[in-house]
Design a protein around this motif. Structure first.
Motif, PDB file in Angstrom:
ATOM      1  N   HIS A   2      12.193  84.585  16.187  1.00  0.00           N
ATOM      2  CA  HIS A   2      11.623  83.287  15.823  1.00  0.00           C
ATOM      3  C   HIS A   2      12.400  82.636  14.683  1.00  0.00           C
ATOM      4  N   GLY A  31      18.073  76.934  18.007  1.00  0.00           N
ATOM      5  CA  GLY A  31      18.022  76.936  16.554  1.00  0.00           C
ATOM      6  C   GLY A  31      19.039  75.999  15.943  1.00  0.00           C
ATOM      7  N   ARG A  35      15.352  80.900  16.171  1.00  0.00           N
ATOM      8  CA  ARG A  35      15.032  79.760  17.044  1.00  0.00           C
ATOM      9  C   ARG A  35      14.435  78.592  16.276  1.00  0.00           C
ATOM     10  N   HIS A  36      13.860  78.863  15.119  1.00  0.00           N
ATOM     11  CA  HIS A  36      13.190  77.819  14.345  1.00  0.00           C
ATOM     12  C   HIS A  36      14.220  76.890  13.694  1.00  0.00           C
TER      13      HIS A  36
END
Length: 355
Positions: A81, A182, A84-85
């Motif tokens: 995460h 990302g 990807r953030h």
């Protein structure tokens, strides 16, 4: 040197150092003590780079850590995460770029956008991106396929021939192309020399992996200074264990006075790391650590066993066989009424018997 230090009968203070009572060689050797090996452990889930690009943040963090000693390695842990953030500043910059492209579709820009690979000029940023994707991205893919199809010395020679073109393409791609996932956090950190490791998407997975890595590194005894980039209070136990093992601990975080910073020997904020202030503070911290270690080595400690041995030597019989009255072997044994005077020889008694 031990007897010289014991005559003070107390701890050696900085006054003794400044007064010149200690040998200059000892002071200079302590001042030139080798810096410890430094290891940086970065919790990306808790402390991702937001204010500046990831590459710049990693480079400045490594510069600050190298001021504490010789940097051994820098490792970062995070789950999928975190990669990807996209942070809010990056999203805002991308939205501004899309608005600019929409505006230039009807009104071209007065200043051209040059292509960093071939040098062509475009008066719309969108056209430059299309040109880069259609031509240079395809050429780069062909070069990669050629490298994959070769082996041995031929591959080495081909890589040397294409190194300049590939480097030029990668620099231009970082400025133009938007990462598909990302904002290129992992690639930028690896480019800065940081080892990036991905963990499972579970709660506290990165923290557990970091703690295990820190403990394993301490067990191997390869570092003397531990730098933790996090504000998570879950690393308090690891820092305490590091201090019990006589390691220097440093925390980099944003919280003013958190539990993690209170357990560390020194702490810096992200603002200090980015501005370069942390490098100067790190040098002063190392100087204080060296002075403290020098004073510990020079501090006098009472040893009752050694003191008892010295008292027995001087109050009782000496090592040369002397008596308690202090008579030395040069004049013989202590005189008594039953013993003959020391000036009479054995030959004199024999002569008297013969006469």
């Amino acid at each position: 040197m031990i007897g010289f230090l014991r005559q003070f009968r107390g701890p050696v203070t900085t006054f003794h150092l400044s007064a010149g009572l200690l040998p200059k060689t000892l002071v200079s050797a302590a001042a030139a003590a080798s810096k410890p090996s430094v290891a940086v452990f970065w919790d990306l889930d808790n402390k991702p780079p937001k204010s500046i690009p990831p590459y710049d943040a990693a480079v400045r963090l490594k510069l600050a850590a190298s001021s504490l000693g010789s940097l051994r390695f820098c490792v970062a842990y995070a789950n999928h995460h975190a990669f990807r953030h996209v942070p809010a500043p990056v999203r805002a910059a991308r939205a501004a770029g899309r608005a600019r492209d929409h505006r230039e579709a009807s009104q071209p820009s007065p200043e051209p956008y040059p292509c960093r690979v071939c040098g062509r000029n475009f008066f719309a940023h969108a056209k430059l991106v299309d040109h880069f994707r259609q031509i240079h991205e395809r050429e780069h893919a062909k070069r990669l396929r050629r490298l994959d199809s070769t082996r041995g010395g031929r591959r080495v020679r081909l890589a040397a021939q294409l190194a300049l073109k590939m480097e030029k393409y990668e620099k231009a791609a970082r400025e133009l192309l938007v990462p598909r996932v990302g904002y290129g956090l992992a690639d930028e950190l690896r480019r800065a020399g940081v080892v990036v490791r991905t963990v499972e998407d579970r709660p506290e997975a990165a923290d557990r992996a970091l703690r295990e890595h820190i403990v394993d590194t301490m067990d191997r005894g390869k570092i003397g200074c531990l730098v933790v980039v996090s504000d998570d209070s879950g690393f308090v136990g690891v820092l305490r264990e590091a201090r019990m093992r006589c390691l220097k601990t440093v925390v980099v975080g944003d919280e003013g006075d958190g539990a993690l910073k209170r357990c560390a020997d020194a702490n810096f904020s992200w603002k200090d790391v980015i501005s370069g202030k942390a490098r100067k503070e790190a040098e002063s911290a190392v100087g204080k650590w060296n002075d403290r270690e020098l004073l510990k080595r020079l501090e006098w400690t009472y040893e009752p066993d050694l003191e008892q041995i010295e008292d027995d030597v001087f109050e009782g019989q000496s090592e040369d066989g002397d008596d308690e009255d202090g008579s030395f072997g040069l004049v013989g044994k202590r005189w008594s009424k039953d013993s003959k005077p020391w000036w009479k020889l054995d030959s004199d008694s024999c002569d008297s018997i013969v006469r």
